[in-house]
Design an enzyme around this catalytic site. Structure first.
Site, mmCIF file in Angstrom:
data_model
loop_
_atom_site.group_PDB
_atom_site.id
_atom_site.type_symbol
_atom_site.label_atom_id
_atom_site.label_comp_id
_atom_site.label_asym_id
_atom_site.label_seq_id
_atom_site.Cartn_x
_atom_site.Cartn_y
_atom_site.Cartn_z
ATOM 1 N N LYS A 16 -30.556 -23.755 34.203
ATOM 2 C CA LYS A 16 -31.733 -22.883 34.380
ATOM 3 C C LYS A 16 -32.768 -23.172 33.311
ATOM 4 C CE LYS A 16 -30.911 -20.108 30.649
ATOM 5 N NZ LYS A 16 -31.726 -20.145 29.446
ATOM 6 N N ASP A 143 -26.111 -14.742 30.779
ATOM 7 C CA ASP A 143 -26.733 -15.688 31.719
ATOM 8 C C ASP A 143 -25.810 -16.072 32.879
ATOM 9 O OD1 ASP A 143 -28.972 -15.797 30.108
ATOM 10 O OD2 ASP A 143 -28.514 -17.765 29.246
HETATM 11 O O1 C5P Z 1 -24.372 -12.839 26.458
HETATM 12 P P1 C5P Z 1 -24.071 -14.033 25.629
HETATM 13 O O2 C5P Z 1 -22.631 -14.092 25.207
HETATM 14 O O3 C5P Z 1 -24.523 -15.312 26.246
HETATM 15 O O4 C5P Z 1 -24.926 -13.869 24.323
HETATM 16 C C1 C5P Z 1 -24.730 -14.692 23.186
HETATM 17 C C2 C5P Z 1 -25.421 -14.077 22.009
HETATM 18 O O5 C5P Z 1 -26.839 -14.153 22.172
HETATM 19 C C3 C5P Z 1 -25.131 -12.599 21.801
HETATM 20 O O6 C5P Z 1 -23.975 -12.410 21.018
HETATM 21 C C4 C5P Z 1 -26.375 -12.143 21.055
HETATM 22 O O7 C5P Z 1 -26.323 -12.517 19.698
HETATM 23 C C5 C5P Z 1 -27.463 -12.986 21.698
HETATM 24 N N1 C5P Z 1 -28.121 -12.279 22.817
HETATM 25 C C6 C5P Z 1 -28.968 -11.226 22.551
HETATM 26 N N2 C5P Z 1 -29.577 -10.569 23.576
HETATM 27 C C7 C5P Z 1 -29.390 -10.949 24.851
HETATM 28 C C8 C5P Z 1 -28.540 -12.039 25.151
HETATM 29 C C9 C5P Z 1 -27.927 -12.686 24.106
HETATM 30 O O8 C5P Z 1 -29.175 -10.857 21.386
HETATM 31 N N3 C5P Z 1 -30.006 -10.300 25.832
#
Ligand code: C5P
Length: 305
Positions: A16, A143
């Site tokens: 993406k 994501d």
């Molecule tokens: O959701 P995911 O595990 O991919 O997110 C990885 C990191 O990215 C989270 O631990 C956070 O630090 C950051 N993040 C965030 N806000 C979001 C998505 C991700 O702060 N909406």
């Protein structure tokens, strides 16, 4: 009906780019509320699930050495969560044929999680309802739901709550940087920059102009409204990306931006011919490791016949 097979199931899944990534203030849980307009592009990983004695992961592709093969891989986590929900053992080998840049801001790890989930569901003949698959995707990462559905969608919440949006056809070039960037580190830098600059962070809102441009399929209109709030943070951590962005625009890209949390940079181009020209110029510029050409929107995760 049990439709499991011993020969394996392969799922193809897209990368993406975020055509708008509006980021709100940090929430108490550490995540940030987003207005995240996702567009799936035609760079694909393939994940093949085959029966095995235990849960194992292998990976091939140009950057395979950067992919973790342990339980931290989202593909392995997906198999574990799905198996646990159905009270079965995650006895499966997952092979990832990797083409999406690793740690690049193109949701390559998320893509493999969504693909493994769909592949295991088919291999084990579970027929898990779509809503439950999306629920597991959200548990895997912000994501991951979008990797499953593909196309174009607005993600709210931390990006996991999806509303499909209309998108015309667009052409892109991606410049792959040396090494990755950590998504949490980029979000932390976003917070740090806002604090240092004493800036109020507004509620993230999807831009009506952007959604209209995306639906129109007009690359000139979309070029004028692309926006990524994480770009200053990615550039702060990796200043060399500015030269890559400049090189693509000089080569004729209509617009350039950092893809998600980076460090991959994305270039919107008018047509497939200009994509090849911009890709060649970027490679010759010495400001990136390699390039990929892609079109959008691409379909989401799909079981290959
Ligand atoms: O959701 P995911 O595990 O991919 O997110 C990885 C990191 O990215 C989270 O631990 C956070 O630090 C950051 N993040 C965030 N806000 C979001 C998505 C991700 O702060 N909406």
């Amino acid at each position: 009906m049990n439709t499991s097979t011993s020969t394996g199931v392969t799922v193809r899944v897209p990368a993406k780019v975020n055509v708008q990534l509006a980021v709100g203030a940090a929430r108490p849980d550490g995540f940030h509320d987003l207005a995240n307009v996702f567009l799936a592009v035609s760079l694909f990983d393939e994940v093949t699930a085959t029966p095995a004695d235990s849960l194992t992961v292998s990976c091939t592709g140009p950057d395979a050495d950067q992919v973790p093969l342990d339980r931290t891989n989202l593909a392995a986590k997906a198999a574990e969560i799905l198996a646990a929900r159905h009270g079965i053992s995650p006895s499966v080998h997952l092979h990832i044929a990797k083409n999406i840049p690793v740690a690049g801001g193109m949701a390559g790890g998320s893509a493999d999680g969504a693909a493994a989930l769909l592949a295991c569901d088919a291999l084990w003949g579970l027929d898990t309802p779509r809503a439950e698959l999306l629920d597991i995707c959200a548990e895997l990462g912000s994501d991951v739901p979008f990797s499953l559905v593909g196309g174009a969608a607005l993600g709210t919440g931390r990006g996991e709550l999806l509303t499909p949006v209309e998108a015309g056809a667009f052409h892109w070039v991606f410049a792959v940087a040396d090494g990755g960037l950590s998504t949490p580190a980029v979000f932390r830098e976003f917070d740090r920059l806002a604090e240092t600059e004493g800036r109020e962070i507004p509620e993230p809102q999807a831009s009506p102009e952007l959604l209209a441009a995306l639906a129109s399929g007009d690359p000139d209109a979309l070029a004028g409204v692309l926006a990524n709030d994480l770009q200053p943070a990615a550039l702060s951590l990796r200043p060399s990306l500015a030269a890559t962005l400049d090189a693509g625009v000089e080569a004729g890209a209509l617009a350039a931006l950092v893809s998600g949390s980076g460090p991959t940079t994305a270039f919107l181009v008018r047509d497939p011919e200009s994509a090849l020209k911009v890709a060649a110029a970027l490679e010759a510029s010495g400001t990136c490791r390699t390039t990929r050409v892609a079109s959008a929107p691409a379909p989401g995760a799909v079981v290959l016949a």
